[in-house]
Scaffold this motif. Structure first.
Motif, PDB file in Angstrom:
ATOM      1  N   ASP A  28       0.825  -1.205   0.000  1.00  0.00           N
ATOM      2  CA  ASP A  28       0.000   0.000   0.000  1.00  0.00           C
ATOM      3  C   ASP A  28       0.860   1.255   0.000  1.00  0.00           C
ATOM      4  O   ASP A  28       0.582   2.214  -0.725  1.00  0.00           O
ATOM      5  CB  ASP A  28      -0.930   0.011   1.225  1.00  0.00           C
ATOM      6  CG  ASP A  28      -2.099  -0.953   1.068  1.00  0.00           C
ATOM      7  OD1 ASP A  28      -2.257  -1.532  -0.026  1.00  0.00           O
ATOM      8  OD2 ASP A  28      -2.850  -1.131   2.044  1.00  0.00           O
ATOM      9  N   TRP A 270     -10.719   3.634  -1.666  1.00  0.00           N
ATOM     10  CA  TRP A 270      -9.789   3.129  -0.660  1.00  0.00           C
ATOM     11  C   TRP A 270      -8.708   4.156  -0.311  1.00  0.00           C
ATOM     12  O   TRP A 270      -8.081   4.091   0.757  1.00  0.00           O
ATOM     13  CB  TRP A 270      -9.127   1.831  -1.139  1.00  0.00           C
ATOM     14  CG  TRP A 270      -8.016   2.014  -2.139  1.00  0.00           C
ATOM     15  CD1 TRP A 270      -8.130   2.193  -3.465  1.00  0.00           C
ATOM     16  CD2 TRP A 270      -6.604   2.010  -1.856  1.00  0.00           C
ATOM     17  NE1 TRP A 270      -6.888   2.323  -4.053  1.00  0.00           N
ATOM     18  CE2 TRP A 270      -5.932   2.206  -3.086  1.00  0.00           C
ATOM     19  CE3 TRP A 270      -5.845   1.857  -0.696  1.00  0.00           C
ATOM     20  CZ2 TRP A 270      -4.538   2.252  -3.171  1.00  0.00           C
ATOM     21  CZ3 TRP A 270      -4.451   1.899  -0.781  1.00  0.00           C
ATOM     22  CH2 TRP A 270      -3.814   2.099  -2.014  1.00  0.00           C
ATOM     23  N   PRO A 273      -9.110   7.304   3.293  1.00  0.00           N
ATOM     24  CA  PRO A 273      -8.575   7.381   4.652  1.00  0.00           C
ATOM     25  C   PRO A 273      -7.177   7.991   4.722  1.00  0.00           C
ATOM     26  O   PRO A 273      -6.860   8.718   5.676  1.00  0.00           O
ATOM     27  CB  PRO A 273      -8.559   5.911   5.107  1.00  0.00           C
ATOM     28  CG  PRO A 273      -9.649   5.273   4.307  1.00  0.00           C
ATOM     29  CD  PRO A 273      -9.586   5.936   2.972  1.00  0.00           C
ATOM     30  N   LEU A 283      -7.227   6.028  10.888  1.00  0.00           N
ATOM     31  CA  LEU A 283      -7.306   5.287   9.628  1.00  0.00           C
ATOM     32  C   LEU A 283      -8.273   4.118   9.713  1.00  0.00           C
ATOM     33  O   LEU A 283      -9.028   3.867   8.771  1.00  0.00           O
ATOM     34  CB  LEU A 283      -5.921   4.777   9.230  1.00  0.00           C
ATOM     35  CG  LEU A 283      -5.047   5.692   8.389  1.00  0.00           C
ATOM     36  CD1 LEU A 283      -3.679   5.091   8.202  1.00  0.00           C
ATOM     37  CD2 LEU A 283      -5.689   5.981   7.051  1.00  0.00           C
ATOM     38  N   SER A 287     -11.330   3.600   7.278  1.00  0.00           N
ATOM     39  CA  SER A 287     -11.303   2.428   6.393  1.00  0.00           C
ATOM     40  C   SER A 287     -12.554   1.590   6.584  1.00  0.00           C
ATOM     41  O   SER A 287     -13.116   1.057   5.614  1.00  0.00           O
ATOM     42  CB  SER A 287     -10.047   1.590   6.660  1.00  0.00           C
ATOM     43  OG  SER A 287      -8.879   2.308   6.320  1.00  0.00           O
TER      44      SER A 287
END
Length: 290
Positions: A28, A270, A273, A283, A287
């Motif tokens: 990520d 996505w 956050p 977060l 999320s």
């Protein structure tokens, strides 16, 4: 008509694979850093020492053809000369206050500033304009800079209110944690090898992507989703400026364009956050909402 080549999603995936290789549980963070650079935004990596923040940033420089690299570790003793270049003695002889910026941050494309919030106010004030406007005041002139993206790193989010304006310059705020217990064995077995280098993104391709981003549509469903997100963060007492909302939409459109899509979709949410959370602890709540 501009005939700049489009950025091929398949080649982008190959580039991401190269950037991710050997950085365990950093998928990520890698994708967010690359997307930030593609969108012309800045990213802040938040985590303890030894969590590959600098390694991730150094790899990003190889993702963009022709982007010059600059890196500094900042402390409370850092001076502006370390980032912006020494004063020109020749200019001083002519009563001009100018810096020799060649090789320093004002001439960089990708930069990594470690412990970024430890810098003094003289440095932070100059960085504000540089990060937001891509301009640097050198003497009596304001020069344009080729800056694509600054990757900042910090062990913790600043609590000092005087640092909030600078903190807000980083659209993406990405927590980077130590490798989990599940990944510990793989961490110890890393051999340090990398796959063959993927072709870096050319200036023409990045320009074409920006043009494609500007054509991406934000349909009614996504406008409703963003309005709902705004209400939710307000209920969570999270402050999000109008500028940050506009930058966030630009990031969502960049994500869509880089995947070859002409409209923002639910899958792009996505990213919210990482753009909206003021603290890493927020977060999880954001999320879950997404």
């Amino acid at each position: 008509m501009d005939n700049a080549p489009a950025l091929d999603p398949a080649r982008l995936r190959a580039l991401i694979a190269r950037l991710e290789h050997g950085l365990l549980e950093r998928e990520d963070a890698v994708r967010l850093a690359l997307l930030a650079a593609l969108a012309g935004e800045h990213v802040l990596l938040i985590g303890p020492p030894g969590t590959a923040k600098s390694a991730l940033a150094r790899r990003l420089q190889h993702a963009f053809e022709g982007a010059r690299w600059f890196e500094r570790l900042l402390t409370r003793f850092s001076v502006p000369e370390e980032l912006f270049g020494p004063l020109s003695l020749k200019a001083l002889e002519d009563d001009r206050y100018e810096r020799l910026t060649e090789g320093y941050l004002p001439t960089a494309g990708i930069a990594f500033l470690d412990e970024v919030f430890k810098a003094n106010s003289a440095i932070l004030n100059a960085l504000l304009t540089l990060l937001n406007e891509r301009e640097f005041d050198n003497g009596c002139e304001r020069m344009q800079t080729p800056l694509v993206c600054v990757v900042g790193a910090t062990n913790e989010v600043p609590a000092d209110e005087s640092l909030q304006a600078f903190y807000d310059r980083f659209l993406l705020r990405v927590p980077v944690r130590p490798v989990s217990d599940a990944g510990f064995a793989a961490l110890l077995a890393l051999d340090g090898t990398r796959p063959d280098a993927a072709l870096p993104i050319t200036p023409a391709e990045r320009k074409a992507l920006i043009a494609a981003r500007d054509a991406v549509v934000l349909e009614a469903e996504m406008l409703d989703a963003l309005a709902a997100a705004r209400r939710f963060v307000r209920d969570q007492a999270i402050t999000v400026s109008d500028r940050r909302w506009r930058q966030t939409v630009g990031l969502l459109k960049t994500a869509a364009a880089s995947s070859g899509r002409g409209a923002v979709s639910r899958i792009d949410l996505w990213l919210l956050p990482y753009c909206l959370a003021e603290q890493p602890a927020q977060l999880a709540v954001l999320s879950d909402w997404v």
